[in-house]
Design a protein around this motif. Sequence first.
Motif, PDB file in Angstrom:
ATOM      1  N   SER A 131       0.770  -1.303   0.058  1.00  0.00           N
ATOM      2  CA  SER A 131       0.016   0.081   0.054  1.00  0.00           C
ATOM      3  C   SER A 131       0.882   1.362  -0.178  1.00  0.00           C
ATOM      4  O   SER A 131       1.925   1.377   0.605  1.00  0.00           O
ATOM      5  CB  SER A 131      -0.868   0.043   1.184  1.00  0.00           C
ATOM      6  OG  SER A 131      -1.470  -1.147   1.491  1.00  0.00           O
ATOM      7  N   SER A 137      -6.987   0.090  -2.342  1.00  0.00           N
ATOM      8  CA  SER A 137      -7.533  -0.987  -3.143  1.00  0.00           C
ATOM      9  C   SER A 137      -7.083  -0.856  -4.331  1.00  0.00           C
ATOM     10  O   SER A 137      -6.956  -2.157  -5.291  1.00  0.00           O
ATOM     11  CB  SER A 137      -9.145  -0.549  -2.950  1.00  0.00           C
ATOM     12  OG  SER A 137      -9.521  -0.525  -1.715  1.00  0.00           O
ATOM     13  N   TRP A 161       1.037   1.669   5.984  1.00  0.00           N
ATOM     14  CA  TRP A 161       0.333   0.870   6.387  1.00  0.00           C
ATOM     15  C   TRP A 161       1.052  -0.414   6.929  1.00  0.00           C
ATOM     16  O   TRP A 161       0.569  -1.507   6.754  1.00  0.00           O
ATOM     17  CB  TRP A 161      -1.089   0.321   6.025  1.00  0.00           C
ATOM     18  CG  TRP A 161      -1.595   1.727   5.573  1.00  0.00           C
ATOM     19  CD1 TRP A 161      -2.328   1.821   4.176  1.00  0.00           C
ATOM     20  CD2 TRP A 161      -2.361   2.770   5.978  1.00  0.00           C
ATOM     21  NE1 TRP A 161      -3.152   3.029   4.125  1.00  0.00           N
ATOM     22  CE2 TRP A 161      -2.955   3.598   5.228  1.00  0.00           C
ATOM     23  CE3 TRP A 161      -1.937   3.403   7.389  1.00  0.00           C
ATOM     24  CZ2 TRP A 161      -3.602   4.923   5.892  1.00  0.00           C
ATOM     25  CZ3 TRP A 161      -2.284   4.564   7.931  1.00  0.00           C
ATOM     26  CH2 TRP A 161      -3.227   5.280   6.989  1.00  0.00           C
ATOM     27  N   THR A 366     -10.006  -5.286   1.077  1.00  0.00           N
ATOM     28  CA  THR A 366     -11.104  -5.062   1.706  1.00  0.00           C
ATOM     29  C   THR A 366     -12.318  -5.941   1.077  1.00  0.00           C
ATOM     30  O   THR A 366     -12.183  -6.606   0.033  1.00  0.00           O
ATOM     31  CB  THR A 366     -11.692  -3.650   1.489  1.00  0.00           C
ATOM     32  OG1 THR A 366     -12.252  -3.330  -0.249  1.00  0.00           O
ATOM     33  CG2 THR A 366     -10.669  -2.423   1.761  1.00  0.00           C
TER      34      THR A 366
ATOM     35  N   ARG B 225     -11.974  10.728  -0.677  1.00  0.00           N
ATOM     36  CA  ARG B 225     -10.885   9.856  -1.252  1.00  0.00           C
ATOM     37  C   ARG B 225     -11.127   9.286  -2.578  1.00  0.00           C
ATOM     38  O   ARG B 225     -12.407   9.179  -3.145  1.00  0.00           O
ATOM     39  CB  ARG B 225     -11.225   8.570  -0.152  1.00  0.00           C
ATOM     40  CG  ARG B 225     -10.386   7.468  -0.562  1.00  0.00           C
ATOM     41  CD  ARG B 225      -8.740   7.551  -0.380  1.00  0.00           C
ATOM     42  NE  ARG B 225      -8.114   6.268  -0.429  1.00  0.00           N
ATOM     43  CZ  ARG B 225      -6.620   6.364  -0.425  1.00  0.00           C
ATOM     44  NH1 ARG B 225      -6.110   7.334  -0.205  1.00  0.00           N
ATOM     45  NH2 ARG B 225      -5.966   5.346  -0.594  1.00  0.00           N
ATOM     46  N   GLN B 292     -15.539   0.804   7.625  1.00  0.00           N
ATOM     47  CA  GLN B 292     -15.198   0.266   6.245  1.00  0.00           C
ATOM     48  C   GLN B 292     -15.095   1.196   5.283  1.00  0.00           C
ATOM     49  O   GLN B 292     -14.123   1.287   4.585  1.00  0.00           O
ATOM     50  CB  GLN B 292     -16.242  -0.724   6.283  1.00  0.00           C
ATOM     51  CG  GLN B 292     -16.156  -1.570   5.092  1.00  0.00           C
ATOM     52  CD  GLN B 292     -14.781  -2.662   5.350  1.00  0.00           C
ATOM     53  OE1 GLN B 292     -14.706  -2.889   6.444  1.00  0.00           O
ATOM     54  NE2 GLN B 292     -14.461  -3.257   4.167  1.00  0.00           N
TER      55      GLN B 292
HETATM   56  C1  LIG Z   1      -4.745  -3.426  10.423  1.00  0.00           C
HETATM   57  C2  LIG Z   1      -4.057  -3.166   9.140  1.00  0.00           C
HETATM   58  C3  LIG Z   1      -2.868  -3.550   8.495  1.00  0.00           C
HETATM   59  C4  LIG Z   1      -2.254  -3.341   7.374  1.00  0.00           C
HETATM   60  N1  LIG Z   1      -0.999  -3.653   6.947  1.00  0.00           N
HETATM   61  C5  LIG Z   1      -0.505  -3.634   5.735  1.00  0.00           C
HETATM   62  C6  LIG Z   1       0.893  -4.143   5.470  1.00  0.00           C
HETATM   63  O1  LIG Z   1       1.373  -4.668   6.310  1.00  0.00           O
HETATM   64  N2  LIG Z   1       1.042  -3.679   4.192  1.00  0.00           N
HETATM   65  C7  LIG Z   1       0.386  -3.183   3.336  1.00  0.00           C
HETATM   66  O2  LIG Z   1       1.075  -3.134   2.299  1.00  0.00           O
HETATM   67  N3  LIG Z   1      -0.639  -2.837   3.513  1.00  0.00           N
HETATM   68  C8  LIG Z   1      -1.248  -2.880   4.954  1.00  0.00           C
HETATM   69  N4  LIG Z   1      -2.668  -2.633   5.035  1.00  0.00           N
HETATM   70  C9  LIG Z   1      -3.255  -1.819   3.950  1.00  0.00           C
HETATM   71  C10 LIG Z   1      -4.431  -2.213   3.371  1.00  0.00           C
HETATM   72  O3  LIG Z   1      -4.106  -3.389   2.488  1.00  0.00           O
HETATM   73  C11 LIG Z   1      -5.252  -1.276   2.716  1.00  0.00           C
HETATM   74  O4  LIG Z   1      -5.951  -0.610   3.889  1.00  0.00           O
HETATM   75  C12 LIG Z   1      -6.435  -1.951   1.814  1.00  0.00           C
HETATM   76  O5  LIG Z   1      -6.086  -2.307   0.867  1.00  0.00           O
HETATM   77  C13 LIG Z   1      -7.450  -0.605   1.467  1.00  0.00           C
HETATM   78  O6  LIG Z   1      -6.967   0.358   1.103  1.00  0.00           O
HETATM   79  P1  LIG Z   1      -7.078   1.760   1.736  1.00  0.00           P
HETATM   80  O7  LIG Z   1      -7.093   1.822   3.303  1.00  0.00           O
HETATM   81  O8  LIG Z   1      -6.334   2.906   1.127  1.00  0.00           O
HETATM   82  O9  LIG Z   1      -8.590   2.003   1.429  1.00  0.00           O
HETATM   83  P2  LIG Z   1      -9.345   2.547  -0.085  1.00  0.00           P
HETATM   84  O10 LIG Z   1      -8.696   1.880  -0.963  1.00  0.00           O
HETATM   85  O11 LIG Z   1      -9.289   4.039  -0.302  1.00  0.00           O
HETATM   86  O12 LIG Z   1     -10.799   2.230   0.104  1.00  0.00           O
HETATM   87  C14 LIG Z   1     -12.044   2.819   1.076  1.00  0.00           C
HETATM   88  C15 LIG Z   1     -13.141   2.272   0.730  1.00  0.00           C
HETATM   89  O13 LIG Z   1     -13.675   2.322  -0.532  1.00  0.00           O
HETATM   90  C16 LIG Z   1     -13.825   0.929  -0.842  1.00  0.00           C
HETATM   91  N5  LIG Z   1     -13.499   0.674  -2.378  1.00  0.00           N
HETATM   92  C17 LIG Z   1     -12.286   1.061  -2.784  1.00  0.00           C
HETATM   93  N6  LIG Z   1     -12.315   0.890  -4.356  1.00  0.00           N
HETATM   94  C18 LIG Z   1     -13.463   0.019  -4.337  1.00  0.00           C
HETATM   95  C19 LIG Z   1     -14.105  -0.654  -5.539  1.00  0.00           C
HETATM   96  N7  LIG Z   1     -13.690  -0.525  -6.715  1.00  0.00           N
HETATM   97  N8  LIG Z   1     -15.308  -0.970  -5.268  1.00  0.00           N
HETATM   98  C20 LIG Z   1     -16.011  -1.089  -4.112  1.00  0.00           C
HETATM   99  N9  LIG Z   1     -15.523  -0.325  -3.017  1.00  0.00           N
HETATM  100  C21 LIG Z   1     -14.298   0.113  -3.230  1.00  0.00           C
HETATM  101  C22 LIG Z   1     -13.006   0.269   0.098  1.00  0.00           C
HETATM  102  O14 LIG Z   1     -13.546  -1.222   0.080  1.00  0.00           O
HETATM  103  C23 LIG Z   1     -12.999   0.688   1.340  1.00  0.00           C
HETATM  104  O15 LIG Z   1     -14.361   0.553   1.962  1.00  0.00           O
HETATM  105  C24 LIG Z   1      -3.184  -2.670   6.346  1.00  0.00           C
HETATM  106  C25 LIG Z   1      -4.376  -2.212   6.832  1.00  0.00           C
HETATM  107  C26 LIG Z   1      -5.021  -2.272   8.265  1.00  0.00           C
HETATM  108  C27 LIG Z   1      -6.009  -1.912   8.427  1.00  0.00           C
END
Ligand SMILES: Cc1cc2nc3c(=O)[nH]c(=O)nc-3n(C[C@H](O)[C@H](O)[C@H](O)COP(=O)(O)OP(=O)(O)OC[C@H]3O[C@@H](n4cnc5c(N)ncnc54)[C@H](O)[C@@H]3O)c2cc1C
Lengths: 381, 355
Positions: A131, A137, A161, A366, B225, B292
């Motif tokens: 990430s 995502s 993250w 997610t 976002r 979420q």
């Molecule tokens: C506790 C924890 C540990 C983590 N550890 C790591 C790690 O070690 N290494 C690493 O690389 N990452 C890590 N992550 C990051 C994690 O992989 C990301 O949080 C995740 O991929 C979602 O990205 P984002 O947080 O940027 O959310 P976003 O992608 O911005 O999403 C925000 C919301 O929009 C929704 N959304 C986005 N796109 C779509 C779509 N096309 N259709 C429908 N809904 C959508 C998502 O489901 C979510 O509800 C960690 C996250 C957490 C919470």
Amino acid sequence: MKLPAVHFTQRQHEFRFEVRQFLKEKCAEGKFHTKCDSWLSGSNPDFSKLVGEKGWIGLTWPKKYGGAERSSLDRYILTEEFLAAGAPVAAHWIADRQTGPLLLRFGTEEQRQFFLPKIAAGTCYFAIGLSEPNSGSDLASVTTKAEKVEGGWIVNGAKTWTSNAHDAHYMITLVRTDPFDGVKKHNGLSQLIIDLHAEGVTISPINYMTGQPHFNDVYFENVFVPDEMVVGELGNGWKQGLAELAFERSGPERILSTLPLLVELIEELKKQNNVIALEEAAKLVAQLWSLRNLSIGVARVLEEGGEVAIPAALVKSIGTKFEQSIPEITRLLVDTYPRLEAKQKLDRLMAESLLHSPGFTIRGGTSEILYGIVAKGVVAG
Amino acid sequence: MSEMKEMILEVVEKMFKKTVDKETVDLAENGHWAESVWQILKDNEILNVAVSESAGGAGGDIDDLLSLYQLVGKYAVPIPFTETTLSNYILESYQLAISNDSITYCLPQTSLVMNDDQTISGTLINVPWARHVKEILAFAHSSEGVFPVRLSLKEATIHPNTNLAGESRDTVTFNQSKSLQVQSTPLSDDQLQDLNTIDTAAKNALMCGAIEKAFLLSVQFAKEREQFGRPIHRFQLVQQHLALLAGEQAIASSSLENMIAALLEGREQNEVAYTRIRLDEASRIVSTSAHQVHAAIGVTHEHSLHQYTRRLWSWREEGLTANHWKKVVANTLLTTPFDDLWSYLTDSEKIFTTN
Ligand SMILES: Cc1cc2nc3c(=O)[nH]c(=O)nc-3n(C[C@H](O)[C@H](O)[C@H](O)COP(=O)(O)OP(=O)(O)OC[C@H]3O[C@@H](n4cnc5c(N)ncnc54)[C@H](O)[C@@H]3O)c2cc1C
């Protein structure tokens, strides 16, 4: 979608008891306390070394790399017992689950010989560098880039993250080795092993909502990465990463993060002789059983080299929802007052479960993204 | 309904916006006293709302008070505002003197006893803000019943403790302490019931405010976002979360409005209980969907979302919980004669219209 039924051999049962006995002893000796979410938020290098000494990291790997050449079902059993005991396995978790299999499949002989024995000993830890601030995502949009120089690559950019980067020695990092062509964003991505102590790497902790450090920002400023640290084929990083995902998404850690709370709930209700509440809790037990069947079924197909992307996404999406439901149902059946420092075990496990539960359906992809994968998959047939 | 209500709410919301930011709440969660917030409310006599002018208050009614609590929930206001104002409201209803300083209260706990010489002994747990305030309205048990007592916290030994949201929930021990004032007669059953009702009504208002904030933060984040080249509110699964959140917010707020209306008209039967039970459900749906939508950023300490979700997880377990009110409703259904559920539900409206 049909998955094979669960069946364990006598030897596997014995192994399960051996692991359980070991964990009971270590818990009694005060080497750890049972916690919810211990596989990601319970990092304890001393404990990881103990597990390494037992020969329980890299269980399935070839002996020449420090492994034990045992089956992936043995590993499944081992993992379940760690999770059920709420043992602090986070330090070595990623290296054991992801880095090892990745290097065995795509790594060079030198990489295997260098990293695997240390990982198996419980002394070498990896973080996942996927990430970025603008790429969650939409992972394929990552912009951290590596530019070719004599003998290696110069990396610039930032990951975020990154769980446990503060304890880890290396990070498998997804970077752009070819400029983004604006059309096929999955192309030109590669996986590099980056030494987290190298010059130009800055790790700054991001506190979790509890106020405790959990994950990190990792910044790269002209970090030199030698050619030998490229994993697999240049430009093939996306596909190599996908191969890991089935393992990452279908394991027992997508079902059992809050199991210690469920165990405690049942004990409490038995003590109260509360039959009506136990009947409600029985639904959770049935749910647990059914999810385990799915997850172990996937593990068996994986062992035979079968295709499991869709059931793996299902294990994660249904399993993590189940993990989240345990504290919510617990509080309907017993009176609780969640507190991290509570004397009552149930209240403490409740607090840990609640505070960590939002992450279950986010980390590792997610639920929304997983639903998309499943739906596309079933429509494609 | 108080004519002043809209104006007071507007003014107070401005004060909260000005004085309560994320850092103020962080500091308070770490045990610091938010003097600037307290002072501005004190200077503007907001701390005396819903106490009659003759008793030294600023006037206003329970509607004003509960609407203010909703704002307290919406901004996670980190001072004992609810505790002080509600203590004084209750004290006045018992015709006891109100406190001129900060005061907290604590529902009856059997461990607190009134000795023969009228001194008070015993330990109270989970007392909000005890370490920061001057006085407490407590309830002491004796062979004759339960007596409301006002005590100085100088007399007490206080062990700090917190709830899941870092709000002070202290352990308070009195040892043969003299009270400032005691009600001469024990609490009647009606008084006890009113006490439970008003405490839960206040919690309902707080929760309603936190729900509103979690909803607003989620909408704002979904607009800002972007992933896959578009704002995430364009994805249908994110829309589903936003719709769920909007629904819970609307349900919570209209439950609260109807609960307040029932209280004001003195026809409260089950409204506080229904609201409490429904908000319990809402707290789960709202915290799940809000987190979420925010994904990783929402679980960081730096983001403010958790100041609301952790409060929801805490408040729903405090005072008389939904588990308690479910039993009350069940008991009412068992013991009240009515033709059927539908006539029961609609009959209470009839009582109101003929009043
Ligand atoms: C506790 C924890 C540990 C983590 N550890 C790591 C790690 O070690 N290494 C690493 O690389 N990452 C890590 N992550 C990051 C994690 O992989 C990301 O949080 C995740 O991929 C979602 O990205 P984002 O947080 O940027 O959310 P976003 O992608 O911005 O999403 C925000 C919301 O929009 C929704 N959304 C986005 N796109 C779509 C779509 N096309 N259709 C429908 N809904 C959508 C998502 O489901 C979510 O509800 C960690 C996250 C957490 C919470």
